[in-house]
Design an enzyme around this catalytic site. Structure first.
Site, PDB file in Angstrom:
ATOM      1  N   SER A   1      33.436  62.423 -75.143  1.00 48.79           N
ATOM      2  CA  SER A   1      32.542  62.149 -73.873  1.00 48.79           C
ATOM      3  C   SER A   1      33.034  62.425 -72.634  1.00 48.79           C
ATOM      4  O   SER A   1      34.277  62.547 -72.481  1.00 48.79           O
ATOM      5  CB  SER A   1      32.219  60.409 -74.065  1.00 48.79           C
ATOM      6  OG  SER A   1      31.681  59.959 -72.777  1.00 48.79           O
ATOM      7  N   TYR A  21      36.063  52.295 -74.462  1.00 49.48           N
ATOM      8  CA  TYR A  21      35.332  53.702 -74.924  1.00 49.48           C
ATOM      9  C   TYR A  21      35.883  54.776 -74.269  1.00 49.48           C
ATOM     10  O   TYR A  21      36.164  55.566 -75.127  1.00 49.48           O
ATOM     11  CB  TYR A  21      33.774  53.349 -74.773  1.00 49.48           C
ATOM     12  CG  TYR A  21      33.068  54.419 -74.999  1.00 49.48           C
ATOM     13  CD1 TYR A  21      32.394  54.483 -76.257  1.00 49.48           C
ATOM     14  CD2 TYR A  21      32.471  55.388 -74.064  1.00 49.48           C
ATOM     15  CE1 TYR A  21      31.944  55.739 -76.755  1.00 49.48           C
ATOM     16  CE2 TYR A  21      31.896  56.511 -74.492  1.00 49.48           C
ATOM     17  CZ  TYR A  21      31.338  56.668 -75.755  1.00 49.48           C
ATOM     18  OH  TYR A  21      30.655  57.687 -76.193  1.00 49.48           O
TER      19      TYR A  21
END
Length: 242
Positions: A137, A151
């Site tokens: 990501s 995250y």
């Protein structure tokens, strides 16, 4: 050589788009999904419509036995030549101090431990010419303050996994790369409590819009293919300029 690719989280979003794209470029596909049987069946139907073999395996990638079962099912299609580590979860967006330990553990389990378990199985079964793509990501380098720092931290670990594994497997002729999507139009945002995030965040994306799953799938397919034969240990950013 027949191409057989394993995809985790293959019933929706980036995983489903990747399964369909790979089938259209000659891959047989075995993919894991958690609970949406109808969505999984739809992806299998599309793989078969492309003239390839597809198998959907209900599997929790945090469970080593279920990961083994996934790869055993894939091996029935032939020698495994590709892995797309894609299964991922977020948790409710909010301040770091409000992070629930249960959410933290789930994010680590799925986004890191699951990737490691699947990469282990792939590395044990693959031979020269095979490739692994880990879906990371853009958050890994942005930090996601005020949203989900945990995250982002786990995705940074994914990038380290990609680099280390690429170096370890290079002597065997196995390539390992990553893709780092930005804000992509999938239903993962609903889990974070902001289902309209692809639209609400568009103003801070340099290209002015969220990405589409197919745009990430294209990058994954390239990294798995022969055109990327001299590319390993890299993370390809597909984030609209973020």
């Amino acid at each position: 050589m027949n191409q057989v690719t394993v995809i985790t989280g293959g019933s929706r979003g980036i995983g489903a788009a990747t399964a369909r794209r790979l089938a259209n470029t000659g891959h047989d596909v075995a993919f894991a999904y958690l609970r949406d049987h109808d969505a999984a069946a739809s992806v299998v139907a599309d793989i078969q419509a492309a003239g390839r073999r597809g198998v959907a395996v209900p599997a929790d990638t945090t469970d080593p036995d279920q990961v083994t079962a996934l790869f055993d099912a894939a091996a029935e299609l032939g020698e495994i030549t590709g892995l797309v580590n894609n299964a991922g979860v977020t948790s409710p967006i909010g301040p770091f101090v409000d992070l629930d330990p249960a959410d933290l553990r789930r994010v680590v389990d799925v986004n890191l431990i699951g990737y490691v378990l699947c990469a282990q199985q792939a590395a044990r079964r693959m031979s020269a010419g095979a490739a692994i793509v880990n879906v990371s990501s853009a958050a890994a380098t942005l930090g996601s303050p005020g949203e989900y720092i945990h995250y982002a931290a786990v995705k940074a670990a994914t990038d380290t996994l990609t680099l280390g594994l690429a170096k370890e497997l290079a002597a065997r002729g196995i390539r390992v790369n990553g893709v780092a999507p930005g804000i992509i139009r999938t239903d993962i945002h609903a889990v974070s409590g902001v289902p309209d995030r692809p639209d609400s965040a568009a103003g801070r994306i340099p290209l002015g819009r969220a990405g589409e799953p197919d745009e990430v799938a294209t990058a994954i397919a390239w990294l798995l293919g022969p055109e990327a034969s001299y590319t390993t240990g890299t993370v390809l950013r597909v984030a609209g300029g973020l």
